[in-house]
Design a protein around this motif. Structure first.
Motif, PDB file in Angstrom:
ATOM      1  N   ILE A  92      39.135 -16.402 138.326  1.00 18.08           N
ATOM      2  CA  ILE A  92      40.564 -15.622 138.482  1.00 18.08           C
ATOM      3  C   ILE A  92      40.734 -14.840 139.640  1.00 18.08           C
ATOM      4  CG2 ILE A  92      41.080 -16.070 135.843  1.00 18.08           C
ATOM      5  CD1 ILE A  92      40.560 -13.309 135.247  1.00 18.08           C
ATOM      6  N   ASP A  93      41.969 -14.409 139.895  1.00 18.90           N
ATOM      7  CA  ASP A  93      42.493 -13.805 140.945  1.00 18.90           C
ATOM      8  C   ASP A  93      42.921 -12.384 140.673  1.00 18.90           C
ATOM      9  OD1 ASP A  93      41.877 -15.701 142.837  1.00 18.90           O
ATOM     10  OD2 ASP A  93      43.647 -16.393 142.688  1.00 18.90           O
ATOM     11  N   ALA A  94      43.487 -12.158 139.419  1.00 20.35           N
ATOM     12  CA  ALA A  94      44.033 -11.149 139.049  1.00 20.35           C
ATOM     13  C   ALA A  94      44.104 -10.969 137.328  1.00 20.35           C
ATOM     14  CB  ALA A  94      45.298 -10.552 139.877  1.00 20.35           C
ATOM     15  N   VAL A  95      44.207  -9.868 136.810  1.00 20.55           N
ATOM     16  CA  VAL A  95      44.698  -9.804 135.439  1.00 20.55           C
ATOM     17  C   VAL A  95      45.897  -8.957 135.009  1.00 20.55           C
ATOM     18  CG1 VAL A  95      43.626  -8.977 133.306  1.00 20.55           C
ATOM     19  CG2 VAL A  95      42.202  -9.875 134.694  1.00 20.55           C
ATOM     20  N   VAL A  96      46.526  -9.363 134.169  1.00 21.22           N
ATOM     21  CA  VAL A  96      47.865  -8.476 133.856  1.00 21.22           C
ATOM     22  C   VAL A  96      47.550  -7.715 132.437  1.00 21.22           C
ATOM     23  CG1 VAL A  96      50.147  -8.512 133.251  1.00 21.22           C
ATOM     24  CG2 VAL A  96      49.587  -9.950 135.211  1.00 21.22           C
ATOM     25  N   ILE A  97      47.145  -6.516 132.722  1.00 24.27           N
ATOM     26  CA  ILE A  97      46.860  -5.635 131.354  1.00 24.27           C
ATOM     27  C   ILE A  97      47.977  -4.933 131.009  1.00 24.27           C
ATOM     28  CG2 ILE A  97      44.427  -6.058 132.056  1.00 24.27           C
ATOM     29  CD1 ILE A  97      44.563  -2.662 132.531  1.00 24.27           C
ATOM     30  N   ALA A  98      47.957  -4.288 129.846  1.00 22.81           N
ATOM     31  CA  ALA A  98      48.752  -2.934 129.402  1.00 22.81           C
ATOM     32  C   ALA A  98      47.907  -1.960 128.864  1.00 22.81           C
ATOM     33  CB  ALA A  98      49.814  -3.485 128.198  1.00 22.81           C
ATOM     34  N   ALA A  99      48.202  -0.869 129.428  1.00 27.21           N
ATOM     35  CA  ALA A  99      47.287   0.502 128.857  1.00 27.21           C
ATOM     36  C   ALA A  99      47.846   1.759 128.962  1.00 27.21           C
ATOM     37  CB  ALA A  99      46.071   0.195 129.821  1.00 27.21           C
ATOM     38  N   ASP A 100      47.245   2.910 128.582  1.00 29.00           N
ATOM     39  CA  ASP A 100      47.948   4.121 128.493  1.00 29.00           C
ATOM     40  C   ASP A 100      48.185   4.599 129.894  1.00 29.00           C
ATOM     41  OD1 ASP A 100      45.033   3.902 128.054  1.00 29.00           O
ATOM     42  OD2 ASP A 100      45.032   6.086 127.924  1.00 29.00           O
ATOM     43  N   GLY A 115      37.611  -0.592 132.475  1.00 32.29           N
ATOM     44  CA  GLY A 115      37.999   0.837 132.352  1.00 32.29           C
ATOM     45  C   GLY A 115      39.239   1.156 131.407  1.00 32.29           C
ATOM     46  N   MET A 116      40.381   0.287 131.829  1.00 27.02           N
ATOM     47  CA  MET A 116      41.508   0.466 131.257  1.00 27.02           C
ATOM     48  C   MET A 116      41.829  -0.325 129.880  1.00 27.02           C
ATOM     49  SD  MET A 116      42.996   2.871 133.167  1.00 27.02           S
ATOM     50  CE  MET A 116      44.275   3.126 132.331  1.00 27.02           C
ATOM     51  N   GLY A 117      41.276  -1.644 129.926  1.00 26.15           N
ATOM     52  CA  GLY A 117      41.567  -2.408 128.961  1.00 26.15           C
ATOM     53  C   GLY A 117      40.508  -2.493 127.861  1.00 26.15           C
ATOM     54  N   GLY A 118      39.308  -1.919 128.204  1.00 29.97           N
ATOM     55  CA  GLY A 118      38.129  -1.874 127.453  1.00 29.97           C
ATOM     56  C   GLY A 118      38.117  -0.600 126.169  1.00 29.97           C
ATOM     57  N   ARG A 119      39.094   0.017 126.686  1.00 32.75           N
ATOM     58  CA  ARG A 119      38.941   1.429 125.901  1.00 32.75           C
ATOM     59  C   ARG A 119      40.109   1.602 125.012  1.00 32.75           C
ATOM     60  NH1 ARG A 119      36.862   4.574 131.181  1.00 32.75           N
ATOM     61  NH2 ARG A 119      34.463   5.008 130.328  1.00 32.75           N
ATOM     62  N   ILE A 120      41.117   0.632 124.979  1.00 29.68           N
ATOM     63  CA  ILE A 120      42.334   0.848 124.164  1.00 29.68           C
ATOM     64  C   ILE A 120      42.841  -0.490 123.687  1.00 29.68           C
ATOM     65  CG2 ILE A 120      43.772   0.405 126.018  1.00 29.68           C
ATOM     66  CD1 ILE A 120      45.671   2.652 124.837  1.00 29.68           C
TER      67      ILE A 120
END
Length: 272
Positions: A92-100, A115-120
């Protein structure tokens, strides 16, 4: 006011205002084998949720200007770990995430995804955190001013940035359906935070998503018996429901030298 609302351990809803936890709701799940393994937690209650949230706030600055944005892999088969590996291998080229601190964002750096997705887990509402937005890049954040959470618009933004192969994490089956209908098979849709999904929601998740986390969902496990084409994990399994999903999971399996799983062991309690 700096305000963040997250759903975390046991699907307890935690409200953080100006760096302080101001409300914790009762968890609906009382036991999770992953939290038993990594934190020796035998029973999830409001006090345990508050302790764990305070630990995350101290350890990596969750919901604060001290937020650590990058991280190496933690779990073998966490969604963030799978996505990070897929990015490294250019599946994949990119991931769309939602984080704090950033809301919805388009990320191509594997360590930032981790770092952003794995901690929340489930983010409901957040406020902008300058450090997070600066490190991610404001041009990659859907709405740097209001840190809006909108995964459909995030996918739309990813394609406008000329990415060809995009993955997105969703917590709403309505988002999954809308993304699939608009963007077709060009998007790998990953359902996370599925605890509490109804029978109808679980059915539709398998119709529209490529990868599904079981969390503490009774109905996800039921539909997986017929609809899953690949399983990893035996206590809190992750399922692939399409060939695209299986391809992404197999990247991680090959990296670890492991085979898919086929049995279920003692999982979260209760399943809801």
């Amino acid at each position: 006011m700096d305000k963040h609302i997250i759903e975390m351990l046991g699907r307890s809803k935690v409200t953080i205002e100006n760096g302080r936890i101001v409300d914790v709701t009762d968890p609906i799940v009382k036991y999770c084998p992953l939290f038993k393994k990594y934190h020796n937690i035998d029973e999830i209650n409001r006090g345990i949720v508050k302790e764990n949230c305070e630990f995350r706030m101290r350890k990596f600055g969750m919901c604060s200007e001290n937020r650590s944005v990058r991280m190496k892999n933690f779990l073998s088969f966490g969604i963030s770990e799978m996505l990070s590996s897929a990015l490294k291998m250019r599946i994949i080229d990119a991931v769309v995430i939602a984080a704090d601190g950033c809301g919805t964002a388009v990320i191509e750096d594997p360590e930032i995804v981790q770092g952003m997705g794995g901690r929340i887990s489930g983010i409901i509402e957040t406020s902008p955190i300058a450090k997070v937005i600066n490190e991610i890049g404001s041009e990659r954040v859907l709405d740097a001013k209001n840190v809006t959470i909108d995964q459909f618009e995030g996918v739309k933004k990813a394609f406008s940035m000329c990415y060809d192969a995009v993955a997105v994490t969703i917590t709403s089956v309505k988002d999954a359906e809308r993304i699939r209908e608009c963007f077709g098979k060009d998007v790998i849709i990953i359902a996370v935070h599925t605890t509490g999904a109804s029978m109808e929601e679980a059915k539709r998740i398998f119709e529209f998503c490529d990868i599904i986390t079981s969390c503490a969902s009774r109905w996800i496990r039921e539909f997986a018996k017929e609809r899953a084409i690949l399983q990893v994990g035996t206590k809190v399994p992750v399922y692939a429901s399409t060939s695209n999903g299986a391809k992404l999971i197999k990247v991680k399996l090959d990296e670890l030298g492991r085979e898919p799983d086929s049995v279920l062991e003692d999982g979260p309690r209760p399943l809801v």
